[in-house]
Design a protein around this motif. Structure first.
Motif, PDB file in Angstrom:
ATOM      1  N   UNK A  24       0.811  -1.080   0.147  1.00  0.00           N
ATOM      2  CA  UNK A  24      -0.093  -0.217   0.102  1.00  0.00           C
ATOM      3  C   UNK A  24       0.830   1.425  -0.140  1.00  0.00           C
ATOM      4  N   UNK A  25       2.027   1.196   0.842  1.00  0.00           N
ATOM      5  CA  UNK A  25       2.798   2.456   0.854  1.00  0.00           C
ATOM      6  C   UNK A  25       3.619   2.590  -0.696  1.00  0.00           C
TER       7      UNK A  25
ATOM      8  N   UNK B 221      -6.187   2.762  -1.540  1.00  0.00           N
ATOM      9  CA  UNK B 221      -5.423   1.784  -1.980  1.00  0.00           C
ATOM     10  C   UNK B 221      -6.117   0.509  -1.352  1.00  0.00           C
ATOM     11  N   UNK B 222      -6.199   0.510   0.126  1.00  0.00           N
ATOM     12  CA  UNK B 222      -6.494  -0.476   0.980  1.00  0.00           C
ATOM     13  C   UNK B 222      -7.779  -0.711   1.000  1.00  0.00           C
TER      14      UNK B 222
ATOM     15  N   UNK C  41     -17.159   5.700  -5.986  1.00  0.00           N
ATOM     16  CA  UNK C  41     -16.465   5.402  -7.354  1.00  0.00           C
ATOM     17  C   UNK C  41     -14.862   5.132  -7.292  1.00  0.00           C
ATOM     18  N   UNK C  42     -14.436   4.511  -8.194  1.00  0.00           N
ATOM     19  CA  UNK C  42     -12.982   4.099  -8.098  1.00  0.00           C
ATOM     20  C   UNK C  42     -12.298   4.937  -9.118  1.00  0.00           C
TER      21      UNK C  42
ATOM     22  N   UNK D 134      -7.142  -0.650  -6.469  1.00  0.00           N
ATOM     23  CA  UNK D 134      -6.892  -0.954  -5.095  1.00  0.00           C
ATOM     24  C   UNK D 134      -7.163  -2.470  -4.662  1.00  0.00           C
ATOM     25  N   UNK D 135      -6.837  -2.696  -3.404  1.00  0.00           N
ATOM     26  CA  UNK D 135      -7.112  -3.956  -2.839  1.00  0.00           C
ATOM     27  C   UNK D 135      -7.938  -3.936  -1.500  1.00  0.00           C
TER      28      UNK D 135
END
Ligand SMILES: *Cc1c(COP(=O)(O)O)cnc(C)c1O
Length: 374
Positions: free
Chosen positions: A60-61, A204-205, A227-228, A232-233
Protein backbone atom coordinates in the motif's frame (compact mmCIF):
# COMPACT_ATOMS: atom_id res chain seq x y z
CA UNK A 1 11.51 -26.35 20.91
CA UNK A 2 12.04 -23.13 22.86
CA UNK A 3 10.86 -20.49 20.35
CA UNK A 4 12.99 -17.61 19.01
CA UNK A 5 10.01 -15.28 19.37
CA UNK A 6 6.45 -15.44 20.56
CA UNK A 7 3.47 -13.26 21.42
CA UNK A 8 2.53 -12.17 24.96
CA UNK A 9 -1.24 -12.43 25.39
CA UNK A 10 -2.90 -11.26 28.62
CA UNK A 11 -6.41 -11.88 29.96
CA UNK A 12 -7.14 -8.21 29.09
CA UNK A 13 -6.24 -8.97 25.46
CA UNK A 14 -8.63 -11.96 25.44
CA UNK A 15 -11.40 -9.89 27.03
CA UNK A 16 -10.92 -7.01 24.57
CA UNK A 17 -11.32 -9.37 21.62
CA UNK A 18 -14.32 -11.15 23.16
CA UNK A 19 -16.04 -7.81 23.69
CA UNK A 20 -15.81 -7.01 19.96
CA UNK A 21 -17.30 -10.39 19.10
CA UNK A 22 -20.33 -9.57 21.26
CA UNK A 23 -20.75 -6.15 19.62
CA UNK A 24 -22.02 -4.69 16.33
CA UNK A 25 -18.81 -4.15 14.36
CA UNK A 26 -16.53 -6.99 13.34
CA UNK A 27 -14.73 -4.83 10.76
CA UNK A 28 -14.46 -1.23 9.51
CA UNK A 29 -15.84 -0.02 12.85
CA UNK A 30 -14.69 2.38 15.58
CA UNK A 31 -11.72 0.32 16.80
CA UNK A 32 -9.99 0.58 13.41
CA UNK A 33 -10.10 4.37 13.69
CA UNK A 34 -9.01 4.16 17.31
CA UNK A 35 -5.98 1.95 16.57
CA UNK A 36 -4.96 4.13 13.61
CA UNK A 37 -5.17 7.21 15.84
CA UNK A 38 -3.14 5.55 18.61
CA UNK A 39 -0.46 4.30 16.21
CA UNK A 40 -0.30 7.72 14.54
CA UNK A 41 0.17 9.37 17.92
CA UNK A 42 2.90 6.93 18.95
CA UNK A 43 4.59 7.49 15.59
CA UNK A 44 5.10 11.25 15.78
CA UNK A 45 1.56 12.57 15.32
CA UNK A 46 1.14 11.54 11.68
CA UNK A 47 -1.72 9.72 9.94
CA UNK A 48 -1.58 5.93 10.17
CA UNK A 49 -3.44 3.60 7.82
CA UNK A 50 -3.91 0.04 9.07
CA UNK A 51 -3.54 -3.03 6.85
CA UNK A 52 -3.89 -6.80 7.04
CA UNK A 53 -0.13 -7.42 7.36
CA UNK A 54 3.23 -5.70 7.26
CA UNK A 55 3.54 -6.90 3.68
CA UNK A 56 0.16 -5.34 2.80
CA UNK A 57 1.31 -2.11 4.48
CA UNK A 58 4.45 -2.08 2.32
CA UNK A 59 2.43 -2.81 -0.84
CA UNK A 60 0.00 0.00 0.00
CA UNK A 61 2.84 2.41 0.85
CA UNK A 62 4.76 1.70 -2.37
CA UNK A 63 1.55 2.05 -4.40
CA UNK A 64 0.80 5.41 -2.75
CA UNK A 65 4.37 6.55 -3.40
CA UNK A 66 3.97 5.77 -7.09
CA UNK A 67 6.45 2.88 -7.33
CA UNK A 68 5.77 1.13 -10.63
CA UNK A 69 7.14 0.44 -14.10
CA UNK A 70 9.94 2.85 -15.02
CA UNK A 71 10.71 3.70 -11.39
CA UNK A 72 13.41 2.39 -9.05
CA UNK A 73 13.28 1.51 -5.38
CA UNK A 74 16.54 1.45 -3.43
CA UNK A 75 16.48 -1.20 -0.69
CA UNK A 76 18.96 -3.05 1.53
CA UNK A 77 19.32 -6.80 0.94
CA UNK A 78 19.58 -7.61 4.67
CA UNK A 79 15.83 -7.84 5.28
CA UNK A 80 12.77 -10.00 4.94
CA UNK A 81 11.95 -10.42 1.26
CA UNK A 82 8.69 -8.43 1.55
CA UNK A 83 10.58 -5.11 1.94
CA UNK A 84 11.60 -5.52 -1.71
CA UNK A 85 9.06 -7.87 -3.26
CA UNK A 86 6.08 -5.64 -2.39
CA UNK A 87 7.67 -3.00 -4.68
CA UNK A 88 8.71 -5.51 -7.37
CA UNK A 89 5.13 -6.75 -7.66
CA UNK A 90 4.10 -3.19 -8.63
CA UNK A 91 6.61 -3.28 -11.51
CA UNK A 92 9.33 -1.14 -9.89
CA UNK A 93 12.99 -2.06 -10.40
CA UNK A 94 14.87 -2.92 -7.21
CA UNK A 95 18.32 -1.41 -6.71
CA UNK A 96 20.06 -3.07 -3.77
CA UNK A 97 22.30 -0.85 -1.63
CA UNK A 98 24.72 -2.64 0.67
CA UNK A 99 24.57 -2.50 4.46
CA UNK A 100 27.01 -1.57 7.18
CA UNK A 101 29.07 -4.67 8.05
CA UNK A 102 28.57 -4.15 11.80
CA UNK A 103 24.91 -3.11 12.16
CA UNK A 104 23.25 -4.67 9.11
CA UNK A 105 21.66 -1.25 8.45
CA UNK A 106 21.64 0.31 4.97
CA UNK A 107 24.84 2.28 4.31
CA UNK A 108 24.14 5.89 3.25
CA UNK A 109 27.31 5.82 1.12
CA UNK A 110 25.90 2.88 -0.85
CA UNK A 111 22.57 4.70 -1.16
CA UNK A 112 24.31 7.78 -2.56
CA UNK A 113 25.76 5.59 -5.33
CA UNK A 114 22.42 3.84 -5.93
CA UNK A 115 20.01 6.79 -6.29
CA UNK A 116 19.31 8.29 -9.70
CA UNK A 117 16.67 10.13 -11.72
CA UNK A 118 14.30 7.13 -11.67
CA UNK A 119 14.49 6.59 -7.89
CA UNK A 120 11.00 6.90 -6.39
CA UNK A 121 11.59 5.43 -2.91
CA UNK A 122 14.65 4.94 -0.72
CA UNK A 123 13.78 2.15 1.71
CA UNK A 124 15.68 1.49 4.91
CA UNK A 125 15.03 -1.36 7.32
CA UNK A 126 15.35 -0.85 11.07
CA UNK A 127 17.11 -4.20 11.31
CA UNK A 128 16.76 -5.94 14.72
CA UNK A 129 15.12 -2.76 16.08
CA UNK A 130 17.78 -0.09 15.55
CA UNK A 131 16.54 2.86 13.50
CA UNK A 132 18.63 3.42 10.37
CA UNK A 133 20.46 6.70 9.73
CA UNK A 134 17.55 8.71 8.30
CA UNK A 135 19.38 12.02 8.87
CA UNK A 136 21.85 10.87 6.21
CA UNK A 137 19.26 9.18 3.96
CA UNK A 138 16.66 11.96 3.78
CA UNK A 139 18.84 14.54 1.95
CA UNK A 140 19.91 11.87 -0.59
CA UNK A 141 16.25 11.00 -1.25
CA UNK A 142 15.23 14.68 -1.36
CA UNK A 143 17.95 15.48 -3.89
CA UNK A 144 16.70 12.66 -6.13
CA UNK A 145 13.05 13.71 -5.76
CA UNK A 146 12.35 10.44 -3.94
CA UNK A 147 10.61 9.53 -0.69
CA UNK A 148 12.20 7.76 2.27
CA UNK A 149 10.43 4.66 3.57
CA UNK A 150 11.32 3.12 6.94
CA UNK A 151 10.44 -0.56 7.13
CA UNK A 152 9.94 -0.46 10.89
CA UNK A 153 8.57 -3.99 11.23
CA UNK A 154 11.24 -4.54 13.92
CA UNK A 155 11.34 -1.16 15.59
CA UNK A 156 7.91 0.21 16.56
CA UNK A 157 8.15 2.04 19.89
CA UNK A 158 11.82 2.98 19.47
CA UNK A 159 13.41 6.40 19.10
CA UNK A 160 16.40 8.03 17.40
CA UNK A 161 17.84 11.22 18.92
CA UNK A 162 14.59 11.51 20.88
CA UNK A 163 12.33 11.27 17.81
CA UNK A 164 9.96 8.31 17.60
CA UNK A 165 9.98 5.68 14.88
CA UNK A 166 7.29 6.97 12.51
CA UNK A 167 8.73 10.49 12.55
CA UNK A 168 12.08 9.56 11.00
CA UNK A 169 11.10 8.94 7.35
CA UNK A 170 8.44 10.18 4.91
CA UNK A 171 6.68 6.82 5.22
CA UNK A 172 7.01 4.19 7.94
CA UNK A 173 5.59 0.67 7.75
CA UNK A 174 4.88 -1.60 10.71
CA UNK A 175 4.08 -5.30 11.16
CA UNK A 176 1.88 -6.77 13.86
CA UNK A 177 2.82 -10.41 13.21
CA UNK A 178 2.91 -12.46 16.47
CA UNK A 179 6.72 -12.49 16.81
CA UNK A 180 7.01 -8.72 16.31
CA UNK A 181 7.01 -6.13 19.10
CA UNK A 182 3.21 -6.05 19.35
CA UNK A 183 0.60 -8.15 17.58
CA UNK A 184 -2.87 -8.20 16.05
CA UNK A 185 -2.48 -11.82 14.85
CA UNK A 186 -1.78 -10.73 11.30
CA UNK A 187 -1.70 -7.00 10.71
CA UNK A 188 0.31 -3.91 9.98
CA UNK A 189 0.13 -0.19 9.32
CA UNK A 190 1.80 2.56 7.36
CA UNK A 191 2.42 6.04 8.77
CA UNK A 192 2.64 9.03 6.41
CA UNK A 193 3.96 12.53 7.03
CA UNK A 194 2.08 13.74 3.92
CA UNK A 195 -1.71 13.77 4.17
CA UNK A 196 -2.32 13.26 0.44
CA UNK A 197 -0.09 10.17 0.38
CA UNK A 198 -1.95 8.82 3.42
CA UNK A 199 -5.28 9.32 1.65
CA UNK A 200 -3.98 7.54 -1.46
CA UNK A 201 -2.85 4.63 0.72
CA UNK A 202 -6.17 4.59 2.51
CA UNK A 203 -8.01 4.30 -0.81
CA UNK A 204 -5.60 1.61 -2.08
CA UNK A 205 -6.36 -0.58 0.97
CA UNK A 206 -10.10 0.12 0.53
CA UNK A 207 -10.51 -1.21 -3.06
CA UNK A 208 -9.76 2.26 -4.46
CA UNK A 209 -13.17 3.57 -3.44
CA UNK A 210 -13.55 7.36 -3.42
CA UNK A 211 -16.31 8.50 -1.08
CA UNK A 212 -15.83 12.27 -1.02
CA UNK A 213 -18.56 13.86 -3.25
CA UNK A 214 -16.29 16.86 -3.91
CA UNK A 215 -13.95 14.54 -5.85
CA UNK A 216 -16.56 12.58 -7.81
CA UNK A 217 -16.14 12.41 -11.59
CA UNK A 218 -19.63 10.91 -11.91
CA UNK A 219 -21.78 13.66 -10.40
CA UNK A 220 -25.37 13.58 -9.16
CA UNK A 221 -25.67 9.79 -9.38
CA UNK A 222 -27.37 9.53 -5.99
CA UNK A 223 -26.66 9.41 -2.27
CA UNK A 224 -25.44 5.77 -2.51
CA UNK A 225 -22.69 6.62 -4.94
CA UNK A 226 -18.99 5.85 -4.53
CA UNK A 227 -16.50 5.42 -7.37
CA UNK A 228 -13.02 4.12 -8.20
CA UNK A 229 -10.28 6.32 -9.72
CA UNK A 230 -7.26 4.07 -9.05
CA UNK A 231 -7.11 0.31 -8.59
CA UNK A 232 -6.93 -0.99 -5.05
CA UNK A 233 -7.25 -4.11 -2.92
CA UNK A 234 -9.10 -5.02 0.24
CA UNK A 235 -6.37 -4.82 2.89
CA UNK A 236 -8.70 -3.71 5.72
CA UNK A 237 -7.81 -4.80 9.24
CA UNK A 238 -10.76 -6.03 11.33
CA UNK A 239 -12.10 -4.52 14.56
CA UNK A 240 -11.36 -7.91 16.14
CA UNK A 241 -7.68 -7.48 15.31
CA UNK A 242 -7.67 -3.80 16.27
CA UNK A 243 -9.08 -4.61 19.73
CA UNK A 244 -6.09 -6.88 20.26
CA UNK A 245 -3.76 -4.20 18.88
CA UNK A 246 -5.10 -1.47 21.18
CA UNK A 247 -4.79 -3.78 24.18
CA UNK A 248 -1.22 -4.76 23.17
CA UNK A 249 -0.27 -1.13 22.59
CA UNK A 250 -0.90 -0.43 26.29
CA UNK A 251 1.89 -2.90 27.12
CA UNK A 252 4.36 -1.91 24.38
CA UNK A 253 6.41 0.11 26.90
CA UNK A 254 6.67 -2.90 29.22
CA UNK A 255 7.56 -5.17 26.28
CA UNK A 256 10.29 -2.73 25.24
CA UNK A 257 11.79 -2.60 28.76
CA UNK A 258 11.85 -6.38 29.14
CA UNK A 259 13.37 -6.84 25.67
CA UNK A 260 16.12 -4.36 26.61
CA UNK A 261 16.85 -6.27 29.85
CA UNK A 262 17.19 -9.54 27.96
CA UNK A 263 19.47 -7.90 25.36
CA UNK A 264 21.68 -6.54 28.18
CA UNK A 265 21.88 -10.00 29.78
CA UNK A 266 22.87 -11.60 26.47
CA UNK A 267 25.43 -8.84 25.81
CA UNK A 268 27.09 -9.41 29.18
CA UNK A 269 27.24 -13.18 28.66
CA UNK A 270 28.53 -13.04 25.09
CA UNK A 271 31.21 -10.45 25.94
CA UNK A 272 33.29 -13.15 27.61
CA UNK A 273 32.77 -15.85 25.00
CA UNK A 274 35.16 -16.87 22.20
CA UNK A 275 33.97 -17.44 18.64
CA UNK A 276 31.02 -15.09 18.83
CA UNK A 277 30.52 -11.36 18.49
CA UNK A 278 27.54 -9.04 18.83
CA UNK A 279 25.66 -6.58 16.64
CA UNK A 280 27.18 -3.13 16.06
CA UNK A 281 25.26 -0.42 17.92
CA UNK A 282 24.26 3.01 16.66
CA UNK A 283 24.74 6.08 18.82
CA UNK A 284 21.67 8.05 19.90
CA UNK A 285 19.06 5.36 19.35
CA UNK A 286 16.77 3.79 21.94
CA UNK A 287 15.53 0.65 20.18
CA UNK A 288 12.66 -1.66 20.84
CA UNK A 289 14.77 -4.76 20.23
CA UNK A 290 13.02 -7.29 17.98
CA UNK A 291 15.98 -9.62 17.29
CA UNK A 292 18.98 -10.55 19.36
CA UNK A 293 21.71 -11.00 16.78
CA UNK A 294 24.74 -13.14 17.62
CA UNK A 295 27.51 -13.26 15.03
CA UNK A 296 29.10 -16.69 14.86
CA UNK A 297 32.71 -16.41 13.69
CA UNK A 298 35.13 -18.79 11.97
CA UNK A 299 32.57 -20.18 9.51
CA UNK A 300 30.75 -22.09 12.26
CA UNK A 301 27.27 -20.54 11.95
CA UNK A 302 25.55 -23.58 10.43
CA UNK A 303 27.18 -25.99 12.89
CA UNK A 304 26.15 -23.80 15.86
CA UNK A 305 22.62 -23.41 14.47
CA UNK A 306 22.22 -27.19 14.18
CA UNK A 307 23.69 -27.87 17.62
CA UNK A 308 21.37 -25.36 19.29
CA UNK A 309 18.31 -26.69 17.48
CA UNK A 310 19.33 -30.20 18.57
CA UNK A 311 19.49 -28.85 22.15
CA UNK A 312 15.91 -27.59 21.82
CA UNK A 313 16.72 -23.90 21.34
CA UNK A 314 14.77 -22.39 18.44
CA UNK A 315 17.43 -20.16 16.93
CA UNK A 316 16.79 -18.50 13.55
CA UNK A 317 18.71 -16.88 10.72
CA UNK A 318 17.50 -13.41 9.67
CA UNK A 319 17.96 -13.11 6.67
CA UNK A 320 19.40 -14.51 3.46
CA UNK A 321 20.21 -11.54 1.20
CA UNK A 322 17.00 -10.73 -0.65
CA UNK A 323 18.54 -10.98 -4.13
CA UNK A 324 19.61 -14.60 -3.44
CA UNK A 325 15.94 -15.60 -3.67
CA UNK A 326 15.49 -17.38 -7.01
CA UNK A 327 12.87 -14.85 -8.11
CA UNK A 328 15.58 -12.14 -8.03
CA UNK A 329 18.30 -14.45 -9.39
CA UNK A 330 15.97 -15.08 -12.35
CA UNK A 331 15.86 -11.30 -12.90
CA UNK A 332 19.66 -11.26 -13.19
CA UNK A 333 20.79 -10.20 -9.70
CA UNK A 334 24.04 -12.04 -8.93
CA UNK A 335 25.73 -13.20 -5.74
CA UNK A 336 28.52 -10.84 -4.76
CA UNK A 337 26.39 -7.75 -5.42
CA UNK A 338 26.44 -6.60 -1.76
CA UNK A 339 29.51 -8.11 -0.04
CA UNK A 340 28.79 -6.66 3.41
CA UNK A 341 25.27 -8.11 3.50
CA UNK A 342 26.60 -11.50 2.37
CA UNK A 343 29.37 -11.48 5.01
CA UNK A 344 26.86 -10.38 7.66
CA UNK A 345 24.48 -13.18 6.64
CA UNK A 346 27.25 -15.79 6.87
CA UNK A 347 27.68 -15.05 10.61
CA UNK A 348 24.12 -14.15 11.58
CA UNK A 349 22.24 -16.14 14.24
CA UNK A 350 19.14 -14.86 16.07
CA UNK A 351 18.84 -16.04 19.68
CA UNK A 352 15.41 -16.29 21.33
CA UNK A 353 14.04 -12.90 22.40
CA UNK A 354 10.52 -12.24 23.66
CA UNK A 355 9.15 -10.45 26.74
CA UNK A 356 7.99 -13.53 28.64
CA UNK A 357 11.52 -14.99 28.74
CA UNK A 358 12.90 -15.28 32.28
CA UNK A 359 16.53 -14.65 33.22
CA UNK A 360 16.84 -18.43 33.61
CA UNK A 361 15.62 -18.87 30.03
CA UNK A 362 18.32 -16.46 28.84
CA UNK A 363 20.98 -18.32 30.83
CA UNK A 364 19.83 -21.62 29.34
CA UNK A 365 20.21 -20.22 25.80
CA UNK A 366 23.65 -18.84 26.65
CA UNK A 367 24.70 -22.24 28.04
CA UNK A 368 23.52 -23.99 24.87
CA UNK A 369 25.48 -21.45 22.79
CA UNK A 370 28.63 -21.98 24.89
CA UNK A 371 28.25 -25.76 24.50
CA UNK A 372 27.77 -25.43 20.75
CA UNK A 373 30.92 -23.28 20.49
CA UNK A 374 33.02 -25.50 22.78
C1 LIG B 1 7.86 -9.23 9.33
C2 LIG B 1 8.46 -8.30 8.36
C3 LIG B 1 7.75 -7.81 7.25
C4 LIG B 1 6.41 -8.34 6.84
O1 LIG B 1 5.44 -8.26 7.82
P1 LIG B 1 4.22 -9.33 7.82
O2 LIG B 1 3.31 -8.75 8.84
O3 LIG B 1 4.80 -10.64 8.23
O4 LIG B 1 3.65 -9.35 6.45
C5 LIG B 1 8.35 -6.86 6.45
N1 LIG B 1 9.60 -6.42 6.69
C6 LIG B 1 10.32 -6.88 7.73
C7 LIG B 1 11.68 -6.34 7.96
C8 LIG B 1 9.79 -7.85 8.58
O5 LIG B 1 10.52 -8.34 9.59
Amino acid sequence: MFPYGRQSISEEDVEAVAEVLRGDWLTTGPLVTELERAIGELAGGHRAVSATSGTAALHMAYAAAGAGPGTEVVCPPMTFVASASSASILGATLVFADVDRETGLIDPGAVEAAVGPRTRVVTAVDYAGQPADYDALQPLADAAGALTLADAAHSVGGTSLGRPVGDLADITTLSFFPTKNMTTGEGGAAVFKDGDLAQRAHEFHFIGLVRDPARFRITDEGPWHQEVHELGLNYRLTDIACALGLSQLRRLGAFKRRRAEIVARYDAALAGMDGVSTLGRREGVDPTWHLYVARILDGRRREVFEAMRAAGIGVQVNYIPVYWHPVYADLGYRRGLCPNAEAFYAEQLSLPLFPAMTDDDVDRVVEALADALA
